[in-house]
Design an enzyme around this catalytic site. Structure first.
Site, short mmCIF file in Angstrom:
data_model
loop_
_atom_site.label_atom_id
_atom_site.label_comp_id
_atom_site.label_asym_id
_atom_site.label_seq_id
_atom_site.Cartn_x
_atom_site.Cartn_y
_atom_site.Cartn_z
N ASP A 52 0.83 -1.20 0.00
CA ASP A 52 0.00 0.00 0.00
C ASP A 52 0.87 1.25 0.00
O ASP A 52 2.10 1.17 0.00
CB ASP A 52 -0.98 0.00 1.19
N GLU A 54 1.78 4.94 1.81
CA GLU A 54 1.73 5.70 3.06
C GLU A 54 2.43 7.04 2.84
O GLU A 54 3.57 7.06 2.37
CB GLU A 54 2.40 4.92 4.19
N GLU A 150 2.53 -7.73 32.89
CA GLU A 150 1.12 -8.11 32.69
C GLU A 150 1.01 -9.44 31.95
O GLU A 150 0.17 -10.28 32.29
CB GLU A 150 0.41 -7.00 31.93
N LYS A 154 -0.86 -12.99 33.09
CA LYS A 154 -1.88 -13.64 32.28
C LYS A 154 -1.48 -15.07 31.95
O LYS A 154 -2.32 -15.98 31.97
CB LYS A 154 -2.12 -12.85 31.00
#
Length: 257
Positions: A52, A54, A150, A154
């Site tokens: 694409d 940008e 974190e 988990k």
């Protein structure tokens, strides 16, 4: 056979489209435009047939409100995104270090300039080069606590209570943010998202256990729960030692404010 979505487009065709977009930007924003440039794979010359577009559209002049938004669209066979920003907004972003800096900040160092009469992109590069070692240290501390701590919590919850189907995703998160930590530590940018993991394995000062997690993810060997948990726990232990060795902060007072 008709193909939905992106189709093969040559680099010369893609660059011509960039010029057409730039011409339209001049029509829409006129004298407010300070610079227009292409970033990403097109600017690096590594774009593939389905890549694409940008672009930056930098606005100058006096404005009571900062400008920061994107035009993002699909024209059918190709997709484009144009980030329209005030110059001061873009300069501030370029000079800021955050957790994904190794992946997000490449565009500030190299653009394919389509319009830059006042040399703004040179100023942008200087802004991107301005962060200090302490800025990088702060970003590393934030990733260690905000993401890695974190993730290990988990992982341990899922290992005890399930669902084990979440473990492959956690392994990928360990690998991705581990790579960001290594990029931040070495103050090195990754060339593109698809190369984050292999390029991270080439950087020095990697925590013990990181390589094994990355190789599991790159190989797709994420079926056996115990293997994932063991690899991520080993990496976590290596990360704790790595943080202590380099004086990064993972723990603070019980309540630091």
């Amino acid at each position: 056979m008709n193909m939905n979505g992106p189709v093969k487009i040559s680099r010369s065709e893609r660059l011509q489209t960039c010029q057409e977009i730039a011409a339209r930007l001049h029509e829409v924003y006129g004298e407010k435009i300070l610079a227009i440039g292409v970033y990403g794979s097109v600017s690096r010359g590594t774009d593939g047939p389905f890549s694409d577009i940008e672009m930056f559209c930098v606005l100058g002049g006096e404005s009571s409100e900062p400008v920061e938004f994107s035009h993002e669209w699909s024209a059918g066979p190709w997709k484009a995104e144009v980030n329209v920003c005030s110059a001061d907004v873009l300069l501030k972003t370029a000079s800021t270090v955050e957790g994904k800096w190794p992946l997000t900040h490449g565009p500030f160092f190299s653009q394919l300039s389509l319009y830059d009469p006042k040399g703004f992109f040179s100023t942008l590069k200087k802004a991107a080069e301005s962060p200090t070692k302490e800025d990088f240290r702060h970003a590393i501390n934030e990733v260690l606590v905000g993401e890695m701590y974190e993730f290990i919590g988990k992982l341990r919850n899922v290992n005890l209570n399930g669902p084990h189907t979440y473990l492959p995703y956690l392994a990928m998160q360990f690998a991705e943010y581990g790579a960001m930590l290594i990029g931040l530590h070495n103050q090195k940018l990754f060339s593109t998202g698809s190369m984050v993991l292999p390029e991270s394995l080439e950087l020095p000062n990697r925590p013990v256990g990181f390589d094994n997690v990355v190789k599991l993810v790159m190989s797709g060997d994420l079926v056996e729960p115990s293997k994932i948990v063991s690899a991520c726990e080993d990496f976590w232990n290596g990360l704790v030692d790595w943080a202590a060795k380099h004086d990064y902060v993972m723990n603070s007072k019980r309540i630091p404010f």
